[in-house]
Design a protein around this motif. Structure first.
Motif, PDB file in Angstrom:
ATOM      1  N   TYR A 116      39.395  39.144  49.916  1.00  0.00           N
ATOM      2  CA  TYR A 116      38.608  40.095  49.812  1.00  0.00           C
ATOM      3  C   TYR A 116      37.498  41.253  50.264  1.00  0.00           C
ATOM      4  O   TYR A 116      36.832  41.152  50.690  1.00  0.00           O
ATOM      5  CB  TYR A 116      37.243  39.347  48.218  1.00  0.00           C
ATOM      6  N   SER A 117      38.318  42.098  49.353  1.00  0.00           N
ATOM      7  CA  SER A 117      36.920  43.413  49.673  1.00  0.00           C
ATOM      8  C   SER A 117      37.713  43.801  48.212  1.00  0.00           C
ATOM      9  O   SER A 117      38.664  43.997  47.693  1.00  0.00           O
ATOM     10  CB  SER A 117      37.537  44.008  50.412  1.00  0.00           C
ATOM     11  N   LYS A 165      38.144  47.415  47.353  1.00  0.00           N
ATOM     12  CA  LYS A 165      38.948  48.249  47.508  1.00  0.00           C
ATOM     13  C   LYS A 165      40.651  47.270  47.119  1.00  0.00           C
ATOM     14  O   LYS A 165      41.015  48.054  46.376  1.00  0.00           O
ATOM     15  CB  LYS A 165      38.808  49.076  48.569  1.00  0.00           C
ATOM     16  N   ARG A 166      40.126  46.835  48.108  1.00  0.00           N
ATOM     17  CA  ARG A 166      41.971  45.609  47.785  1.00  0.00           C
ATOM     18  C   ARG A 166      42.278  45.544  46.490  1.00  0.00           C
ATOM     19  O   ARG A 166      43.351  45.082  46.595  1.00  0.00           O
ATOM     20  CB  ARG A 166      41.911  44.710  49.348  1.00  0.00           C
ATOM     21  N   SER A 213      33.664  52.950  42.790  1.00  0.00           N
ATOM     22  CA  SER A 213      33.596  51.973  44.014  1.00  0.00           C
ATOM     23  C   SER A 213      32.401  52.731  44.858  1.00  0.00           C
ATOM     24  O   SER A 213      32.439  51.650  45.528  1.00  0.00           O
ATOM     25  CB  SER A 213      35.017  52.339  44.850  1.00  0.00           C
TER      26      SER A 213
END
Length: 248
Positions: free
Chosen positions: A149-150, A152-153, A244
């Motif tokens: 997990y991020s 952005k990803r 973000s």
């Protein structure tokens, strides 16, 4: 004591698959499971199949002898549509952890015990795992490995949290149920969780089998509806990119 897990199974016209789906949940190795099945006025015999399955699963006769199983079944008087059907199930849920499972998918036996562990240890609020994509004969077509997990990803590149999920039911209490106006309801809901600070964690294990719809373009996978879903996900991805910078 283990926390109760509530799994909502929204059912609509999955007569050939629903018994296997429900068995895969009943025989989880997790000890405290609330299973909520809500049929959205299926017209393919699903109601009769589910009714018979519930009778067997609550009979106490082998092989349905596992303790810690609460099973609730409701059939809608009219068709509500998929998202309203999910939400009806979640309003019935009482467990501390929850998720939903499509009635043509199958859970691997360690799905819930594996994903509940980091929730118990307060490592995350929302946990997701990898999955197989299977065909109607249960053959594995591919393995879908998701990223660690991020924000952005998993939300800015595309929606990459999959469907093998488990999360705290308090997220719904704090941030709402699935948006009944969205054509990408789980994507929108989980993005909303993330934007409000929920902690996500990826478990790199394959714990779930999701059914391929390549040969059965019905419901959300009917071409026009699937196009709407993709367009909605594109807009949500743009929203994530725009937001973000507000996340650490």
């Amino acid at each position: 004591m283990p926390k109760t897990v509530s799994i909502v199974v929204p059912s609509y016209n999955h007569a050939p698959y629903v018994e296997a789906c429900l068995d895969s949940l009943y025989f989880q190795d997790y000890p405290d499971l609330e299973l909520i099945v809500v049929d959205d006025r299926s017209d393919d015999g699903s109601h009769e199949i589910i009714t018979q399955w519930v009778a067997r699963a609550t009979s106490g006769l082998p092989p349905y002898t596992r303790p810690g199983r609460s099973i609730r079944y409701e059939r809608n008087p009219v068709n509500l549509g998929s998202t309203r059907n999910y939400n009806k199930g979640f309003t019935m849920a009482t467990g501390e952890y929850c998720s939903f499972m499509a009635s043509d998918d199958m859970a691997h036996p360690q799905w819930l015990s594996t994903l509940a562990r980091p929730l118990d240890q307060d490592q995350a609020d929302f946990v997701y795992a990898d999955m197989f994509i299977i065909d109607d004969a249960h053959r594995i077509l591919r393995e879908f490995k998701l990223p660690d997990y991020s924000f952005k990803r998993c939300f800015c590149d595309w929606y990459l949290c999959g469907v093998a999920t488990l999360y705290r039911r308090s997220l719904h209490e704090r941030f709402g149920l699935y948006d009944e106006t969205s054509n990408a309801d789980d994507h929108e809901c989980y993005l909303r969780f993330a934007l409000n600070g929920a902690r996500f964690l990826h478990i790199p294990q394959t714990l779930y089998s999701a059914r391929s719809h390549d040969q059965r373009q019905v419901g959300l996978h009917e071409p026009k509806q699937f196009s709407k879903l993709l367009n909605a996900s594109r807009e949500l991805t743009r929203l994530a990119r725009a937001r973000s910078h507000t996340l650490s």
